[in-house]
Design a protein around this motif. Structure first.
Motif, PDB file in Angstrom:
ATOM      1  N   ARG A   2       0.831  -1.214   0.000  1.00  0.00           N
ATOM      2  CA  ARG A   2       0.000   0.000   0.000  1.00  0.00           C
ATOM      3  C   ARG A   2       0.865   1.264   0.000  1.00  0.00           C
ATOM      4  NH1 ARG A   2      -3.378  -1.867   4.989  1.00  0.00           N
ATOM      5  NH2 ARG A   2      -1.310  -2.722   5.355  1.00  0.00           N
ATOM      6  N   TYR A   3       0.406   2.264  -0.727  1.00  0.00           N
ATOM      7  CA  TYR A   3       1.155   3.536  -0.774  1.00  0.00           C
ATOM      8  C   TYR A   3       0.298   4.647  -0.187  1.00  0.00           C
ATOM      9  CZ  TYR A   3      -1.812   5.146  -4.583  1.00  0.00           C
ATOM     10  OH  TYR A   3      -2.896   5.542  -5.312  1.00  0.00           O
ATOM     11  N   PHE A   4       0.973   5.616   0.415  1.00  0.00           N
ATOM     12  CA  PHE A   4       0.287   6.824   0.897  1.00  0.00           C
ATOM     13  C   PHE A   4       1.015   8.018   0.299  1.00  0.00           C
ATOM     14  CE2 PHE A   4      -0.530  10.377   3.720  1.00  0.00           C
ATOM     15  CZ  PHE A   4      -1.903  10.285   3.888  1.00  0.00           C
ATOM     16  N   LEU A   5       0.255   8.931  -0.273  1.00  0.00           N
ATOM     17  CA  LEU A   5       0.846  10.054  -1.007  1.00  0.00           C
ATOM     18  C   LEU A   5       0.557  11.355  -0.279  1.00  0.00           C
ATOM     19  CD1 LEU A   5       2.224  10.772  -3.670  1.00  0.00           C
ATOM     20  CD2 LEU A   5       0.088  10.316  -4.833  1.00  0.00           C
ATOM     21  N   LYS A   6       1.619  12.082   0.038  1.00  0.00           N
ATOM     22  CA  LYS A   6       1.427  13.378   0.702  1.00  0.00           C
ATOM     23  C   LYS A   6       1.933  14.471  -0.246  1.00  0.00           C
ATOM     24  CE  LYS A   6       1.881  15.710   5.039  1.00  0.00           C
ATOM     25  NZ  LYS A   6       0.511  16.165   4.951  1.00  0.00           N
ATOM     26  N   THR A   7       1.083  15.458  -0.487  1.00  0.00           N
ATOM     27  CA  THR A   7       1.412  16.471  -1.505  1.00  0.00           C
ATOM     28  C   THR A   7       1.548  17.850  -0.891  1.00  0.00           C
ATOM     29  OG1 THR A   7       0.135  15.193  -3.079  1.00  0.00           O
ATOM     30  CG2 THR A   7       0.649  17.453  -3.718  1.00  0.00           C
ATOM     31  N   PHE A   8       2.656  18.510  -1.183  1.00  0.00           N
ATOM     32  CA  PHE A   8       2.844  19.908  -0.796  1.00  0.00           C
ATOM     33  C   PHE A   8       2.744  20.768  -2.052  1.00  0.00           C
ATOM     34  CE2 PHE A   8       5.203  17.678   2.546  1.00  0.00           C
ATOM     35  CZ  PHE A   8       4.713  18.305   3.677  1.00  0.00           C
ATOM     36  N   GLY A   9       2.362  22.036  -1.862  1.00  0.00           N
ATOM     37  CA  GLY A   9       2.527  23.013  -2.942  1.00  0.00           C
ATOM     38  C   GLY A   9       1.292  23.272  -3.779  1.00  0.00           C
ATOM     39  N   CYS A  10       1.563  23.615  -5.029  1.00  0.00           N
ATOM     40  CA  CYS A  10       0.548  24.219  -5.909  1.00  0.00           C
ATOM     41  C   CYS A  10      -0.337  23.165  -6.585  1.00  0.00           C
ATOM     42  CB  CYS A  10       1.267  25.034  -6.987  1.00  0.00           C
ATOM     43  SG  CYS A  10       2.277  24.006  -8.059  1.00  0.00           S
ATOM     44  N   GLN A  11      -1.272  23.690  -7.390  1.00  0.00           N
ATOM     45  CA  GLN A  11      -2.206  22.823  -8.108  1.00  0.00           C
ATOM     46  C   GLN A  11      -1.477  21.899  -9.078  1.00  0.00           C
ATOM     47  OE1 GLN A  11      -5.425  23.031  -6.973  1.00  0.00           O
ATOM     48  NE2 GLN A  11      -5.380  21.073  -8.018  1.00  0.00           N
ATOM     49  N   GLN A  12      -0.353  22.379  -9.609  1.00  0.00           N
ATOM     50  CA  GLN A  12       0.410  21.528 -10.533  1.00  0.00           C
ATOM     51  C   GLN A  12       0.931  20.294  -9.780  1.00  0.00           C
ATOM     52  OE1 GLN A  12       1.485  23.087 -13.793  1.00  0.00           O
ATOM     53  NE2 GLN A  12       2.624  21.330 -14.568  1.00  0.00           N
ATOM     54  N   ASN A  13       1.353  20.486  -8.525  1.00  0.00           N
ATOM     55  CA  ASN A  13       1.809  19.345  -7.734  1.00  0.00           C
ATOM     56  C   ASN A  13       0.651  18.384  -7.450  1.00  0.00           C
ATOM     57  OD1 ASN A  13       4.408  20.248  -7.608  1.00  0.00           O
ATOM     58  ND2 ASN A  13       4.605  20.035  -5.395  1.00  0.00           N
ATOM     59  N   VAL A  14      -0.539  18.947  -7.209  1.00  0.00           N
ATOM     60  CA  VAL A  14      -1.704  18.089  -6.972  1.00  0.00           C
ATOM     61  C   VAL A  14      -1.968  17.250  -8.230  1.00  0.00           C
ATOM     62  CG1 VAL A  14      -4.198  18.086  -6.498  1.00  0.00           C
ATOM     63  CG2 VAL A  14      -2.707  19.695  -5.294  1.00  0.00           C
ATOM     64  N   ALA A  15      -1.877  17.898  -9.397  1.00  0.00           N
ATOM     65  CA  ALA A  15      -2.088  17.167 -10.660  1.00  0.00           C
ATOM     66  C   ALA A  15      -0.983  16.122 -10.864  1.00  0.00           C
ATOM     67  CB  ALA A  15      -2.126  18.146 -11.830  1.00  0.00           C
ATOM     68  N   ASP A  16       0.262  16.473 -10.522  1.00  0.00           N
ATOM     69  CA  ASP A  16       1.352  15.490 -10.644  1.00  0.00           C
ATOM     70  C   ASP A  16       1.081  14.291  -9.734  1.00  0.00           C
ATOM     71  OD1 ASP A  16       2.728  17.104 -12.415  1.00  0.00           O
ATOM     72  OD2 ASP A  16       4.043  17.986 -10.896  1.00  0.00           O
ATOM     73  N   SER A  17       0.545  14.581  -8.529  1.00  0.00           N
ATOM     74  CA  SER A  17       0.280  13.485  -7.595  1.00  0.00           C
ATOM     75  C   SER A  17      -0.773  12.521  -8.135  1.00  0.00           C
ATOM     76  CB  SER A  17      -0.167  14.037  -6.228  1.00  0.00           C
ATOM     77  OG  SER A  17       0.963  14.504  -5.530  1.00  0.00           O
ATOM     78  N   GLU A  18      -1.714  13.047  -8.929  1.00  0.00           N
ATOM     79  CA  GLU A  18      -2.721  12.153  -9.524  1.00  0.00           C
ATOM     80  C   GLU A  18      -2.049  11.154 -10.475  1.00  0.00           C
ATOM     81  OE1 GLU A  18      -6.579  15.169  -9.362  1.00  0.00           O
ATOM     82  OE2 GLU A  18      -5.571  14.904 -11.282  1.00  0.00           O
ATOM     83  N   ARG A  19      -0.965  11.599 -11.112  1.00  0.00           N
ATOM     84  CA  ARG A  19      -0.223  10.679 -11.992  1.00  0.00           C
ATOM     85  C   ARG A  19       0.691   9.756 -11.191  1.00  0.00           C
ATOM     86  NH1 ARG A  19      -1.355  14.606 -15.432  1.00  0.00           N
ATOM     87  NH2 ARG A  19      -1.966  13.813 -17.462  1.00  0.00           N
ATOM     88  N   ILE A  20       1.254  10.309 -10.113  1.00  0.00           N
ATOM     89  CA  ILE A  20       2.132   9.477  -9.268  1.00  0.00           C
ATOM     90  C   ILE A  20       1.308   8.319  -8.690  1.00  0.00           C
ATOM     91  CG2 ILE A  20       3.534   9.460  -7.154  1.00  0.00           C
ATOM     92  CD1 ILE A  20       4.174  12.477  -7.831  1.00  0.00           C
TER      93      ILE A  20
END
Ligand code: SF4
Length: 385
Positions: A2-20
């Motif tokens: 199982r993975y857990f994803l924590k995102t800092f920063g801007c909307q671009q990072n949020v979009a990158d996290s959707e791909r990660i």
């Protein structure tokens, strides 16, 4: 696993996290609902704010005790911190990161390509990156170092992703890029360098890649108005927004395209950063205050319902009281709906980090508070702490 994803920063990072997320799921991982349940904790980092690396070290330190319960727990860091370290020419930043985090894995974003379709959060909005990186080198900004040179995604890839998003129930599309409205200028420059006369869009339209004078600089017209039109006319799309635009790429063609389609959002984010010509020059912003104000006037003349938000930095090196007052004056004239105000702090590797940071901290925070009061009515919901 199982993975857990924590995102800092801007909307671009949020979009990158959707791909990660999709990158991990394609490898057989499933999402964990908390850090405690995870076998891999992935931290998508931001370096726009100060002490980014320290925050990541602190987070990993706080989560490290989880390894006692789950010895196979692994930490992965990705995003802008890894981008900045890997592009820093001396290699010292990467060496220091590796020394400080010997057991942590680093995932460069380049490994998570656009072929991974995003795992979107619930809702009606789809955030779709159309380009990555920036070539502008504003003197205070770390983005050209953390994300590298500007690269546009293929036109048809973006349009296909919008169609997919619509078919999965999203009707509001948010196009993202560090310099969203310069989309495609890299393709046109490439065409020009090969001495080809015309660039052909997927729908067969041809664009002539020539340099034009815009806001006192020679720029190549971008493909953004064409992309915006293609997205705005996809059946099922009810609203298209885009962020962040740069004034020097906000062309007449873009304004005319916006006017043609009511689905294109009239709330425009147009970072000004400062209202003093001297400060704008030191920031390497490519416009004067008069040019910025003239652009706002031009947009309002065609789109009377246009509203504006902006980014402003106060306390930039050498910013005098008069310079600050010029920013206050500009903000009053534009009557921004909202301003994201930051006080200046240097970022390693940027040109401004070599300038004398001569506005005292107390004065920077005083200026930020004053401007916030004037522009945002002191709501204090928009400023970095
Ligand atoms: Fe940074 Fe934006 Fe300037 Fe690019 S245009 S260097 S992303 S502030």
């Amino acid at each position: 696993m199982r993975y857990f994803l924590k995102t800092f920063g801007c909307q671009q990072n949020v979009a990158d996290s959707e791909r990660i997320a999709s990158f991990y799921e394609s490898r057989g991982f499933v999402a964990a609902s908390s850090e405690e349940e995870a076998d891999v904790i992935v931290i998508n980092t931001c370096v726009v704010r100060e002490r980014a690396a320290e925050k990541v070290f602190g987070l990993i330190r706080n989560l490290a005790p989880l390894k006692e319960k789950n010895p196979r727990l692994t930490f992965v860091i990705t995003g802008c911190l890894i981008g900045a370290a890997s592009r820093e020419p001396s290699g010292k930043m990467m060496k220091a990161l590796r020394a400080r985090l010997p057991e942590v894995q680093f995932l460069p974003l380049e490994e998570v390509g656009f072929e991974y379709r995003p795992k979107r959060a619930a809702g009606k909005v789809a955030f779709i990156p159309i380009s990555n990186g920036c070539n502008n080198y504003c003197t205070y900004c770390i983005v050209p170092f953390s994300r590298g040179k500007e690269r546009s995604r293929a036109f048809s890839d973006i349009v296909d992703e919008v169609r997919e998003a619509v078919s999965s129930g999203r009707n509001e599309i948010f196009l993202l890029g560090q310099n969203v409205n310069s989309y495609g200028s890299d393709f046109l420059l490439d065409t020009l360098s090969k001495k080809n006369e015309l660039f052909r869009l997927p729908d067969g339209k041809e664009v002539k890649p020539v340099f034009v004078k815009h806001l006192n600089r020679h720029r190549i017209p971008t493909l953004f108005p064409h992309l915006l039109e293609a997205v705005a006319t996809i059946p099922g799309v009810s609203k298209v927004s885009f962020i962040s635009s740069n004034p020097w790429d906000f062309s007449d063609e873009l304004i005319a395209t916006m006017a043609r389609y009511e689905t294109i959002d009239r709330l425009i984010h147009l970072p000004v950063q400062a209202g003093s010509d001297a400060v704008l020059k030191r920031m390497n912003r490519w416009y004067s205050r008069d040019e910025y104000l003239a652009l706002i006037g031009k947009i309002r003349a065609t789109l009377p319902e246009a509203r504006f938000t902006t980014d402003i930095i106060v306390g930039f090196p050498g910013e005098s009281i008069e310079d600050f007052e010029a920013t206050v004056d500009l903000a009053r004239r534009v009557n921004f709906e909202k301003a994201y105000i930051a006080w200046y702090s240097p970022r390693p590797g940027t040109a401004a980090s070599k300038f004398l940071d001569d506005v005292p901290y107390e004065e920077k925070t005083r200026r930020r508070k004053e401007l916030d009061m004037i522009v945002n009515g002191n709501r204090h919901n928009n400023i970095d702490k």
